[in-house]
Each structure stands twice: as structure tokens, then as C-alpha cells.
Scaffold this motif. Structure first.
Motif, PDB file in Angstrom:
ATOM      1  N   TYR A   1     -86.144 -32.987 -65.478  1.00  0.00           N
ATOM      2  CA  TYR A   1     -87.290 -33.667 -64.901  1.00  0.00           C
ATOM      3  C   TYR A   1     -88.438 -32.680 -64.745  1.00  0.00           C
ATOM      4  CZ  TYR A   1     -84.314 -37.601 -63.348  1.00  0.00           C
ATOM      5  OH  TYR A   1     -83.469 -38.687 -63.285  1.00  0.00           O
TER       6      TYR A   1
ATOM      7  N   LYS B   1     -92.554 -43.183 -56.258  1.00  0.00           N
ATOM      8  CA  LYS B   1     -93.528 -42.090 -56.114  1.00  0.00           C
ATOM      9  C   LYS B   1     -93.301 -41.299 -54.835  1.00  0.00           C
ATOM     10  CE  LYS B   1     -97.227 -44.178 -58.826  1.00  0.00           C
ATOM     11  NZ  LYS B   1     -96.989 -43.301 -59.972  1.00  0.00           N
TER      12      LYS B   1
ATOM     13  N   LYS C   1     -88.709 -27.766 -53.289  1.00  0.00           N
ATOM     14  CA  LYS C   1     -88.525 -28.004 -54.718  1.00  0.00           C
ATOM     15  C   LYS C   1     -87.513 -29.107 -54.998  1.00  0.00           C
ATOM     16  CE  LYS C   1     -87.895 -23.720 -56.107  1.00  0.00           C
ATOM     17  NZ  LYS C   1     -87.715 -22.534 -56.994  1.00  0.00           N
TER      18      LYS C   1
ATOM     19  N   GLY D   1     -84.600 -26.079 -58.843  1.00  0.00           N
ATOM     20  CA  GLY D   1     -85.915 -26.186 -59.476  1.00  0.00           C
ATOM     21  C   GLY D   1     -86.463 -24.847 -59.941  1.00  0.00           C
ATOM     22  N   THR D   2     -87.354 -24.919 -60.904  1.00  0.00           N
ATOM     23  CA  THR D   2     -88.083 -23.760 -61.413  1.00  0.00           C
ATOM     24  C   THR D   2     -89.574 -24.050 -61.290  1.00  0.00           C
ATOM     25  OG1 THR D   2     -86.350 -23.163 -63.004  1.00  0.00           O
ATOM     26  CG2 THR D   2     -88.589 -22.355 -63.455  1.00  0.00           C
TER      27      THR D   2
ATOM     28  N   LEU E   1     -88.935 -38.046 -65.788  1.00  0.00           N
ATOM     29  CA  LEU E   1     -87.838 -37.651 -66.661  1.00  0.00           C
ATOM     30  C   LEU E   1     -88.384 -37.160 -67.991  1.00  0.00           C
ATOM     31  CD1 LEU E   1     -84.723 -37.606 -67.068  1.00  0.00           C
ATOM     32  CD2 LEU E   1     -84.958 -39.881 -68.074  1.00  0.00           C
TER      33      LEU E   1
ATOM     34  N   PHE F   1     -79.800 -33.983 -67.057  1.00  0.00           N
ATOM     35  CA  PHE F   1     -81.171 -34.431 -67.280  1.00  0.00           C
ATOM     36  C   PHE F   1     -82.145 -33.320 -66.907  1.00  0.00           C
ATOM     37  CE2 PHE F   1     -79.572 -38.673 -67.622  1.00  0.00           C
ATOM     38  CZ  PHE F   1     -78.640 -38.830 -66.614  1.00  0.00           C
TER      39      PHE F   1
ATOM     40  N   GLN G   1     -91.980 -32.262 -62.268  1.00  0.00           N
ATOM     41  CA  GLN G   1     -92.715 -32.782 -61.117  1.00  0.00           C
ATOM     42  C   GLN G   1     -94.015 -32.016 -60.997  1.00  0.00           C
ATOM     43  OE1 GLN G   1     -90.888 -32.482 -57.225  1.00  0.00           O
ATOM     44  NE2 GLN G   1     -91.824 -34.414 -56.599  1.00  0.00           N
TER      45      GLN G   1
ATOM     46  N   GLY H   1     -98.081 -32.943 -56.401  1.00  0.00           N
ATOM     47  CA  GLY H   1     -98.410 -34.198 -55.742  1.00  0.00           C
ATOM     48  C   GLY H   1     -97.846 -35.441 -56.394  1.00  0.00           C
TER      49      GLY H   1
ATOM     50  N   SER I   1     -94.463 -37.704 -58.316  1.00  0.00           N
ATOM     51  CA  SER I   1     -93.017 -37.890 -58.233  1.00  0.00           C
ATOM     52  C   SER I   1     -92.345 -37.285 -59.459  1.00  0.00           C
ATOM     53  CB  SER I   1     -92.690 -39.375 -58.117  1.00  0.00           C
ATOM     54  OG  SER I   1     -91.322 -39.562 -57.822  1.00  0.00           O
ATOM     55  N   LEU I   2     -91.049 -37.467 -59.561  1.00  0.00           N
ATOM     56  CA  LEU I   2     -90.291 -36.876 -60.658  1.00  0.00           C
ATOM     57  C   LEU I   2     -90.467 -37.702 -61.927  1.00  0.00           C
ATOM     58  CD1 LEU I   2     -88.853 -35.881 -57.982  1.00  0.00           C
ATOM     59  CD2 LEU I   2     -86.845 -35.586 -59.412  1.00  0.00           C
TER      60      LEU I   2
ATOM     61  N   ILE J   1     -93.077 -28.094 -61.428  1.00  0.00           N
ATOM     62  CA  ILE J   1     -91.693 -27.770 -61.083  1.00  0.00           C
ATOM     63  C   ILE J   1     -90.798 -28.476 -62.093  1.00  0.00           C
ATOM     64  CG2 ILE J   1     -89.860 -28.039 -59.377  1.00  0.00           C
ATOM     65  CD1 ILE J   1     -92.021 -27.960 -57.216  1.00  0.00           C
TER      66      ILE J   1
ATOM     67  N   PHE K   1     -77.321 -35.353 -58.626  1.00  0.00           N
ATOM     68  CA  PHE K   1     -77.759 -34.255 -57.784  1.00  0.00           C
ATOM     69  C   PHE K   1     -78.624 -33.305 -58.606  1.00  0.00           C
ATOM     70  CE2 PHE K   1     -74.518 -31.469 -59.558  1.00  0.00           C
ATOM     71  CZ  PHE K   1     -73.620 -32.384 -60.039  1.00  0.00           C
ATOM     72  N   PHE K   2     -79.324 -32.422 -57.890  1.00  0.00           N
ATOM     73  CA  PHE K   2     -80.377 -31.618 -58.496  1.00  0.00           C
ATOM     74  C   PHE K   2     -80.155 -30.131 -58.293  1.00  0.00           C
ATOM     75  CE2 PHE K   2     -83.481 -34.759 -59.787  1.00  0.00           C
ATOM     76  CZ  PHE K   2     -83.043 -35.877 -59.113  1.00  0.00           C
ATOM     77  N   GLY K   3     -80.644 -29.376 -59.252  1.00  0.00           N
ATOM     78  CA  GLY K   3     -80.735 -27.939 -59.094  1.00  0.00           C
ATOM     79  C   GLY K   3     -81.910 -27.584 -58.190  1.00  0.00           C
TER      80      GLY K   3
ATOM     81  N   LEU L   1     -86.930 -29.522 -62.954  1.00  0.00           N
ATOM     82  CA  LEU L   1     -85.678 -29.737 -62.239  1.00  0.00           C
ATOM     83  C   LEU L   1     -84.578 -30.170 -63.202  1.00  0.00           C
ATOM     84  CD1 LEU L   1     -87.315 -31.683 -59.350  1.00  0.00           C
ATOM     85  CD2 LEU L   1     -85.930 -29.668 -58.964  1.00  0.00           C
TER      86      LEU L   1
END
Lengths: 116, 111
Positions: free
Chosen positions: A35, B103, B41, A110-111, A45, A33, A37, A40, A42-43, A90, A106-108, A92
Motif C-alpha cells: 500500500y 478515508k 505509520k 511502514g517505510t 493499494l 500486499f 499512503q 493526509g 488513506s491507504l 509511506i 495486518f501491517f508492517g 506499507l
């Protein structure tokens, strides 16, 4: 659990240009996936990257703006096209499903993208 | 529509305090609830809860799920400045669908 790497970790880009973000998982996963962000927030999709077929986009996101590839079970790319300052965020990569991830998503790392 | 609501949205405490973060959800075909900690991040995984009433514990952090009342809490005891972060709650529906995130709660621990 599996490990995700993302490249680049950050970039500063000019308006109107495009950036491709790469996501590499160290083991095969079922689902990947992307995402976003915003500061300020939330994530949110963007899309589900489907192996061997077109990505499935969420409401408000389109393929022309965020083309996604997933050529195999360990790799995906997200391109942010024709960027504007509103795309500063960001981004993700996330994954689950596979021998080393079980039911955990789980997550990378981020960029962080800044568009001037 | 699947929904996750976290409260409070932000919280400031002193070192040594105990905090409780709340997460309520509405989702069809619930599979699991996950807690993440996000400092810079990427969110880092804390807990995954699938059964009601069974506490998951890791050091000073613990969490429990109530599937009847559709909520979860995350407790942090003896808080430290390193606990300052955004804590995200997410629900995983059944099937190959992505997490639905709340959130987040921004926790600030001051010395």
C-alpha cells in the motif's frame, strides 16, 4: 498474530534514483500486499504480491515503476523506480492468511520515503 | 465498485468526551469489517466484525456491525489524549482479495 518487519524504516532519496523496500513476515502467509499512503490520505493499494508469479497491479500502478518480488511465502520486496517528489509517501506491507493471522489483515511498520 | 465511507472526516473533542465514528459500506460478497487505529505509520488492528448486532469491546473502545443497513460504528468513551489518531474502517470481501479502506476519521482529543 504474525509480525511483519520492513526495511528501511525511512529514507531520503534523490530524484531519479530507485529504492527497494523489504518486507519480512515471521510466519508463512497466503497473501501479501503493498500500500501507499500519501500525506493526509488513506491507504491506496499498489499491488498484490503473488508468490512465484508476477504481481497483480491496481489501476494507476505499473510494473515498470513499482516492480515487486515475492520469492516465498514470508518475504516480498517493492522497488520504487526513477523516483520523483510525488513518490514521497509511506509505503506499507500487509499480509493475511496463515496459521497466525486467520482472517485479520495486518501491517508492517511502514517505510517513510522522502524524495528530494 | 466496492466502497467504504467514513464520517466525520475529522473530529476534535475534549478529554472525557464520548465519540462515535461511523462507517458505511457497499461491497459484493462481504466477509468482515475491520477497524484500525493509525497514529504514526502502520495501522494497528482494533476489531474485526463479521456478525450483526454483536458488540466487540476492548477497554473504552467498542464496535458493532449492522449488516442489514451496511454500517458499523466505533465508540470511544472517556476519551484521552492518547486516543488521538486516524481511525480507519476497512471491509474484507470474500476470497483472497485485499481490504477496501475508507478515508479515515482523524480524531483529536485535547486536554
Amino acid at each position: 498474530s504474525a509480525v511483519i518487519s520492513q526495511k528501511p524504516s525511512r529514507d531520503i532519496c534523490q530524484r531519479g534514483t530507485s529504492l527497494t523496500i523489504q518486507c519480512q513476515v515471521d510466519s508463512q502467509v497466503t497473501m501479501m500486499f503493498w500500500y501507499r499512503q500519501q500525506p493526509g490520505q488513506s491507504l491506496t493499494l499498489i499491488a498484490t504480491a503473488n508468490q512465484g508469479s508476477e504481481a497483480t497491479y491496481e489501476s494507476g500502478f505499473v510494473i515498470d515503476k513499482f516492480p515487486i518480488s515475492r520469492p516465498n511465502l514470508t518475504f516480498s520486496t517493492l522497488t520504487v523506480s526513477n523516483m520523483s517528489p510525488e513518490d514521497s509517501s509511506i509505503y506499507l506491507c500487509s499480509a493475511y492468511g496463515g496459521e497466525r493471522s486467520y482472517n485479520e489483515q495486518f501491517f508492517g511498520p511502514g517505510t517513510r520515503l522522502t524524495v528530494l | 465498485e466496492d466502497k467504504v465511507v467514513q464520517s466525520p472526516l475529522s473530529l476534535v473533542v475534549h478529554e472525557g468526551d464520548t465519540v462515535t465514528l461511523n462507517c458505511s459500506y457497499e461491497v459484493t460478497n462481504f466477509r468482515s469489517l475491520l477497524w484500525y487505529k493509525q497514529e504514526k505509520k502502520a495501522p494497528t488492528f482494533l476489531f474485526m466484525l463479521t456478525s450483526s448486532g454483536i458488540e466487540k469491546k476492548s477497554g473504552r473502545l467498542s464496535s458493532i456491525l449492522d449488516k442489514k443497513e451496511l454500517f458499523s460504528i466505533l465508540n470511544i468513551t472517556a476519551t484521552q489524549t492518547g486516543d488521538s489518531a486516524v481511525y480507519l474502517c476497512a471491509v474484507s470481501p470474500r476470497g483472497n482479495t485485499p481490504l477496501v479502506f475508507g478515508k479515515g476519521t482523524r480524531l483529536s482529543v485535547i486536554a
